[in-house]
Design a protein around this motif. Sequence first.
Motif, PDB file in Angstrom:
ATOM      1  N   ILE A  97       0.857  -1.190   0.000  1.00 28.34           N
ATOM      2  CA  ILE A  97       0.000   0.000   0.000  1.00 28.34           C
ATOM      3  C   ILE A  97       0.895   1.243   0.000  1.00 28.34           C
ATOM      4  CG2 ILE A  97      -0.225   0.271   2.527  1.00 28.34           C
ATOM      5  CD1 ILE A  97      -3.300   0.635   1.966  1.00 28.34           C
ATOM      6  N   GLY A  98       0.454   2.277  -0.709  1.00 20.57           N
ATOM      7  CA  GLY A  98       1.267   3.486  -0.794  1.00 20.57           C
ATOM      8  C   GLY A  98       0.583   4.547  -1.628  1.00 20.57           C
ATOM      9  N   CYS A  99       1.375   5.502  -2.116  1.00 26.82           N
ATOM     10  CA  CYS A  99       0.792   6.580  -2.922  1.00 26.82           C
ATOM     11  C   CYS A  99       1.689   6.887  -4.113  1.00 26.82           C
ATOM     12  CB  CYS A  99       0.589   7.843  -2.082  1.00 26.82           C
ATOM     13  SG  CYS A  99       2.109   8.661  -1.563  1.00 26.82           S
ATOM     14  N   LYS A 100       1.062   7.262  -5.195  1.00 25.59           N
ATOM     15  CA  LYS A 100       1.812   7.588  -6.396  1.00 25.59           C
ATOM     16  C   LYS A 100       2.537   8.915  -6.265  1.00 25.59           C
ATOM     17  CE  LYS A 100       0.574   6.787 -10.582  1.00 25.59           C
ATOM     18  NZ  LYS A 100       1.659   5.830 -10.917  1.00 25.59           N
ATOM     19  N   GLU A 101       2.028   9.785  -5.393  1.00 23.42           N
ATOM     20  CA  GLU A 101       2.621  11.107  -5.277  1.00 23.42           C
ATOM     21  C   GLU A 101       2.503  11.601  -3.849  1.00 23.42           C
ATOM     22  OE1 GLU A 101       1.353  15.194  -7.293  1.00 23.42           O
ATOM     23  OE2 GLU A 101       1.971  13.690  -8.771  1.00 23.42           O
ATOM     24  N   GLY A 106       4.582  15.098   3.539  1.00 25.04           N
ATOM     25  CA  GLY A 106       5.283  13.838   3.658  1.00 25.04           C
ATOM     26  C   GLY A 106       4.456  12.677   4.172  1.00 25.04           C
ATOM     27  N   ILE A 107       3.175  12.875   4.412  1.00 20.72           N
ATOM     28  CA  ILE A 107       2.307  11.821   4.944  1.00 20.72           C
ATOM     29  C   ILE A 107       1.687  11.079   3.768  1.00 20.72           C
ATOM     30  CG2 ILE A 107       0.293  11.304   6.387  1.00 20.72           C
ATOM     31  CD1 ILE A 107       0.868  13.932   7.904  1.00 20.72           C
ATOM     32  N   TRP A 108       2.108   9.830   3.555  1.00 20.30           N
ATOM     33  CA  TRP A 108       1.736   9.126   2.327  1.00 20.30           C
ATOM     34  C   TRP A 108       0.230   8.966   2.177  1.00 20.30           C
ATOM     35  CZ3 TRP A 108      -1.201   4.839   1.729  1.00 20.30           C
ATOM     36  CH2 TRP A 108      -1.393   4.007   2.825  1.00 20.30           C
ATOM     37  N   CYS A 109      -0.486   8.704   3.295  1.00 24.21           N
ATOM     38  CA  CYS A 109      -1.920   8.433   3.189  1.00 24.21           C
ATOM     39  C   CYS A 109      -2.734   9.687   2.881  1.00 24.21           C
ATOM     40  CB  CYS A 109      -2.433   7.751   4.458  1.00 24.21           C
ATOM     41  SG  CYS A 109      -2.187   8.694   5.967  1.00 24.21           S
ATOM     42  N   GLU A 110      -2.079  10.832   2.848  1.00 20.30           N
ATOM     43  CA  GLU A 110      -2.729  12.065   2.410  1.00 20.30           C
ATOM     44  C   GLU A 110      -2.268  12.449   1.008  1.00 20.30           C
ATOM     45  OE1 GLU A 110      -2.223  15.126   5.360  1.00 20.30           O
ATOM     46  OE2 GLU A 110      -2.976  13.859   6.991  1.00 20.30           O
ATOM     47  N   GLY A 111      -1.582  11.515   0.362  1.00 23.60           N
ATOM     48  CA  GLY A 111      -1.032  11.778  -0.956  1.00 23.60           C
ATOM     49  C   GLY A 111      -2.051  11.637  -2.068  1.00 23.60           C
ATOM     50  N   VAL A 144       5.136   3.764  -7.548  1.00 23.25           N
ATOM     51  CA  VAL A 144       4.667   4.784  -6.605  1.00 23.25           C
ATOM     52  C   VAL A 144       5.861   5.583  -6.096  1.00 23.25           C
ATOM     53  CG1 VAL A 144       2.639   3.452  -5.873  1.00 23.25           C
ATOM     54  CG2 VAL A 144       4.813   3.188  -4.638  1.00 23.25           C
ATOM     55  N   GLN A 145       5.555   6.648  -5.364  1.00 20.95           N
ATOM     56  CA  GLN A 145       6.629   7.440  -4.771  1.00 20.95           C
ATOM     57  C   GLN A 145       6.957   6.963  -3.357  1.00 20.95           C
ATOM     58  OE1 GLN A 145       5.968  11.690  -4.548  1.00 20.95           O
ATOM     59  NE2 GLN A 145       8.162  12.120  -4.534  1.00 20.95           N
ATOM     60  N   ALA A 146       5.969   6.377  -2.670  1.00 23.42           N
ATOM     61  CA  ALA A 146       6.220   5.932  -1.295  1.00 23.42           C
ATOM     62  C   ALA A 146       5.302   4.779  -0.936  1.00 23.42           C
ATOM     63  CB  ALA A 146       6.003   7.093  -0.318  1.00 23.42           C
ATOM     64  N   ILE A 147       5.813   3.878  -0.071  1.00 24.49           N
ATOM     65  CA  ILE A 147       5.006   2.775   0.445  1.00 24.49           C
ATOM     66  C   ILE A 147       4.996   2.809   1.961  1.00 24.49           C
ATOM     67  CG2 ILE A 147       5.409   1.284  -1.548  1.00 24.49           C
ATOM     68  CD1 ILE A 147       7.468  -0.259   0.147  1.00 24.49           C
TER      69      ILE A 147
END
Length: 231
Positions: A97-101, A106-111, A144-147
Amino acid sequence: MIKEMTVLFVVCVNNEELFEQCEKQIKSVYIPPGFHMHILPIRHAKSLTSAYNQALSFPAKYKVYLHQDTFIMNPYFFMEMLVLFTLNKDLGLLGVIGCKELPENGIWCEGKELIGQVLEYKWGLYQLLSFKTEKFKRDRFIPVQAIDGLLMATQYDVEWREDVFDGFHFYDISQSLEFQKAGYVVGVANQTRPWCIHNIRDYVLDEATYEKYRKILVEEYPDVGLQKEEG
């Protein structure tokens, strides 16, 4: 033991009950003939990064860093991971699970454009977190950018930034960015069903410590969120 035929599961442990279940689930994962699987529990760690750096010297091409409260439910997890890494040599880091951007904070789940899925167990209830993007349904993984750090699988070794992230927050975002700086792709597996249960039970966030490391992240990586601004 041949490095290219070895997978290491790395778990920081401060709760033996959770680790017992985590270890049980790891041992239920199918390992094909010729491959070797090892489990490395690390106790009394001062930080996740310092603990995970201990695993880098272990002769295993494939390393899976997971929380003690992450229970792998897909018996073919390693096979699916192996296929992704074998077919995609530039894929260095894989999560669920993560975000493309990443956003500026810096909070991935708000990405922007969250990807992946995991079954969460919290406060006595199961909740499916599922972020499926229809246009990616034919892809085996999504760059993605971050996981999230609940499970981070690698086929290459990149040092964890224990010089900066000397606690238990934002190490995962940092490592996602470090892999990209090293020239690798970070991805989220396109799961038909969630591969993991994240048993966070009665976890309560230490907001002050979380905010401390969030600020460190955005200072250490000043380009976080720039893609959003440029878009």
